[in-house]
Scaffold this active site. Structure first.
Site, PDB file in Angstrom:
ATOM      1  N   VAL A  67       1.003  -1.094   0.008  1.00 61.05           N
ATOM      2  CA  VAL A  67       0.058  -0.208  -0.170  1.00 61.05           C
ATOM      3  C   VAL A  67       0.955   1.226  -0.256  1.00 61.05           C
ATOM      4  O   VAL A  67       0.340   2.224  -0.298  1.00 61.05           O
ATOM      5  CB  VAL A  67      -0.855   0.325   1.168  1.00 61.05           C
ATOM      6  CG1 VAL A  67      -1.982  -0.927   1.132  1.00 61.05           C
ATOM      7  CG2 VAL A  67      -0.211  -0.024   2.658  1.00 61.05           C
ATOM      8  N   TYR A 170       5.373   5.829  14.895  1.00 59.64           N
ATOM      9  CA  TYR A 170       3.854   5.145  14.953  1.00 59.64           C
ATOM     10  C   TYR A 170       2.841   6.125  15.431  1.00 59.64           C
ATOM     11  O   TYR A 170       1.596   6.415  14.655  1.00 59.64           O
ATOM     12  CB  TYR A 170       4.109   3.955  15.662  1.00 59.64           C
ATOM     13  CG  TYR A 170       2.511   3.206  15.861  1.00 59.64           C
ATOM     14  CD1 TYR A 170       2.258   2.425  14.488  1.00 59.64           C
ATOM     15  CD2 TYR A 170       1.778   3.121  16.744  1.00 59.64           C
ATOM     16  CE1 TYR A 170       1.050   1.652  14.522  1.00 59.64           C
ATOM     17  CE2 TYR A 170       0.355   2.586  16.481  1.00 59.64           C
ATOM     18  CZ  TYR A 170       0.248   1.633  15.334  1.00 59.64           C
ATOM     19  OH  TYR A 170      -1.029   1.023  15.484  1.00 59.64           O
TER      20      TYR A 170
HETATM   21  P1  NAD Z   1      -1.396  -7.350  11.826  1.00 54.77           P
HETATM   22  O1  NAD Z   1       0.438  -7.253  11.923  1.00 54.77           O
HETATM   23  O2  NAD Z   1      -1.685  -8.368  12.526  1.00 54.77           O
HETATM   24  O3  NAD Z   1      -1.779  -7.166  10.471  1.00 54.77           O
HETATM   25  C1  NAD Z   1      -1.183  -6.181   9.478  1.00 54.77           C
HETATM   26  C2  NAD Z   1      -1.190  -6.559   8.264  1.00 54.77           C
HETATM   27  O4  NAD Z   1      -0.789  -5.492   7.201  1.00 54.77           O
HETATM   28  C3  NAD Z   1      -0.356  -7.758   7.862  1.00 54.77           C
HETATM   29  O5  NAD Z   1      -0.885  -9.014   7.262  1.00 54.77           O
HETATM   30  C4  NAD Z   1       0.759  -7.311   6.872  1.00 54.77           C
HETATM   31  O6  NAD Z   1       1.398  -8.091   6.056  1.00 54.77           O
HETATM   32  C5  NAD Z   1      -0.032  -6.146   6.457  1.00 54.77           C
HETATM   33  N1  NAD Z   1       0.773  -5.206   5.850  1.00 54.77           N
HETATM   34  C6  NAD Z   1       1.893  -4.655   6.429  1.00 54.77           C
HETATM   35  N2  NAD Z   1       2.513  -3.897   5.626  1.00 54.77           N
HETATM   36  C7  NAD Z   1       1.707  -3.875   4.347  1.00 54.77           C
HETATM   37  C8  NAD Z   1       1.877  -2.943   3.279  1.00 54.77           C
HETATM   38  N3  NAD Z   1       2.638  -2.059   2.837  1.00 54.77           N
HETATM   39  N4  NAD Z   1       1.008  -3.263   2.388  1.00 54.77           N
HETATM   40  C9  NAD Z   1       0.132  -4.203   2.420  1.00 54.77           C
HETATM   41  N5  NAD Z   1      -0.022  -4.917   3.687  1.00 54.77           N
HETATM   42  C10 NAD Z   1       0.637  -4.611   4.479  1.00 54.77           C
HETATM   43  O7  NAD Z   1      -1.640  -6.188  12.674  1.00 54.77           O
HETATM   44  P2  NAD Z   1      -2.998  -5.586  13.347  1.00 54.77           P
HETATM   45  O8  NAD Z   1      -2.929  -5.298  14.572  1.00 54.77           O
HETATM   46  O9  NAD Z   1      -4.118  -6.159  12.676  1.00 54.77           O
HETATM   47  O10 NAD Z   1      -2.992  -3.979  12.517  1.00 54.77           O
HETATM   48  C11 NAD Z   1      -3.863  -3.592  11.679  1.00 54.77           C
HETATM   49  C12 NAD Z   1      -4.035  -2.194  11.927  1.00 54.77           C
HETATM   50  O11 NAD Z   1      -4.495  -1.777  12.936  1.00 54.77           O
HETATM   51  C13 NAD Z   1      -2.870  -1.337  11.596  1.00 54.77           C
HETATM   52  O12 NAD Z   1      -3.059   0.160  11.060  1.00 54.77           O
HETATM   53  C14 NAD Z   1      -2.217  -0.979  12.999  1.00 54.77           C
HETATM   54  O13 NAD Z   1      -1.472  -0.053  13.301  1.00 54.77           O
HETATM   55  C15 NAD Z   1      -3.610  -0.692  13.759  1.00 54.77           C
HETATM   56  N6  NAD Z   1      -3.655  -0.853  15.093  1.00 54.77           N
HETATM   57  C16 NAD Z   1      -3.274  -1.976  15.885  1.00 54.77           C
HETATM   58  C17 NAD Z   1      -3.437  -2.085  17.178  1.00 54.77           C
HETATM   59  C18 NAD Z   1      -2.840  -3.334  17.917  1.00 54.77           C
HETATM   60  O14 NAD Z   1      -2.931  -3.204  19.148  1.00 54.77           O
HETATM   61  N7  NAD Z   1      -2.797  -4.383  17.332  1.00 54.77           N
HETATM   62  C19 NAD Z   1      -4.057  -0.915  17.851  1.00 54.77           C
HETATM   63  C20 NAD Z   1      -4.220   0.073  17.342  1.00 54.77           C
HETATM   64  C21 NAD Z   1      -4.165   0.086  15.953  1.00 54.77           C
END
Ligand code: NAD
Length: 266
Positions: A67, A170
């Site tokens: 992305v 972040y």
């Molecule tokens: P995760 O690591 O389980 O999943 C993230 C997915 O995004 C992975 O499958 C990865 O391969 C994919 N990804 C990474 N870089 C990419 C790129 N350049 N292009 C396409 N795909 C890409 O993480 P998650 O916890 O499910 O996080 C999802 C979203 O939620 C993120 O934006 C994260 O910042 C946000 N978030 C997570 C938390 C938490 O505590 N886990 C809290 C707040 C926000």
């Protein structure tokens, strides 16, 4: 009440893991056809297979894309519209938290740039090409109205408050996602395009568990959580379903917190 997204077309980024994976399954369960995007091809193929097994009445396509690259984002939206004829829901969810990201003194420029490219530029490109596609969605009952769409951007609770375990790039990136969401919501409201941010609290997904990689770090985060536990990805996916569906037809520009009460108690 399954069927809340019947025949809608959704594109979900980060569909191979965590929130994106749970959301892909939930949207499919609710009747949406789904374009599944991830940079990790194996992971996105796995999500595609699961949907085929569990929800044979909906169609899904797996797309390997990064992305942070404008051409890839343009292409993934084009593939979605070519396959399904329209785009109703765009979930810009993919994001990273670099394991070496830290405070202002330690975070390095390469970490800052990588984080911003994926977390901020990725959402910008996603919004840009989703808006262009949603404008072309078939019009409403010949009245010349656009049927519009719903864009959801994953920010974080750290867009609204500081984090106990420092992660400067972040945190800055998620603040940018929320600010961008609010402006896009204002600019595109009269086109029937709603743009909302979902702001998860700390979740038990690989992203956070890899970052909080010691018991001490986990405890430092847990101590702030009123429910005494990390959230589950499905709990955020349910919030995204609300924002994606017509249940939230008068909701735009919001910071929809799914944080187990963290923001009220911090
Ligand atoms: P995760 O690591 O389980 O999943 C993230 C997915 O995004 C992975 O499958 C990865 O391969 C994919 N990804 C990474 N870089 C990419 C790129 N350049 N292009 C396409 N795909 C890409 O993480 P998650 O916890 O499910 O996080 C999802 C979203 O939620 C993120 O934006 C994260 O910042 C946000 N978030 C997570 C938390 C938490 O505590 N886990 C809290 C707040 C926000």
């Amino acid at each position: 009440m399954p069927g809340r997204l019947l025949s809608r077309v959704a594109l979900i980024t980060g569909a191979g893991s965590g929130i994106g994976l749970e959301c892909s399954l939930l949207f499919a369960q609710e009747g949406a056809h789904v374009a599944l995007v991830d940079v990790n091809e194996q992971a996105v193929q796995k999500t595609h297979k699961l949907i085929g097994e569990r929800y044979p009445n909906v169609k899904s396509i797996p797309i390997k894309a990064d992305v942070s690259k404008e051409e890839s984002v343009k292409d993934m939206v084009e593939q979605t519209v070519t396959t399904f004829g329209r785009l109703d829901i765009m979930f810009n969810n993919a994001g990273i938290m670099h394991p070496e990201d830290d405070n202002a003194l330690n975070t390095e420029e390469r970490i800052w740039d990588l984080t911003m490219n994926i977390n901020v530029k990725g959402v910008w490109w996603g919004c840009k090409y989703a808006i262009l596609a949603m404008r072309k969605n078939p019009t409403d009952e010949g009245k010349g109205l656009h049927t519009g769409g719903s864009i959801i951007n994953t920010a974080s609770f750290v867009a609204l408050m500081g984090a106990a375990t420092p992660q400067l790039a972040y945190t800055a990136s998620k603040g940018a996602v929320l600010a961008m969401t609010r402006e896009l919501a204002m600019v595109h409201a009269r086109e029937g395009i709603r743009v909302n941010a979902i702001c998860p609290g700390p979740l038990k997904t690989p992203l956070l568990m890899d970052f909080l990689n010691t018991d001490e770090k986990k405890q430092r985060r847990l101590v702030h959580l009123p429910m005494g536990r990390f959230g589950e990805a499905i709990e955020v996916a349910r919030g995204a379903l609300f924002l994606a569906s017509d249940d939230s037809s008068y909701v735009t520009g919001t910071d929809f917190l799914v944080d187990g009460g963290l923001s009220s108690c911090y």
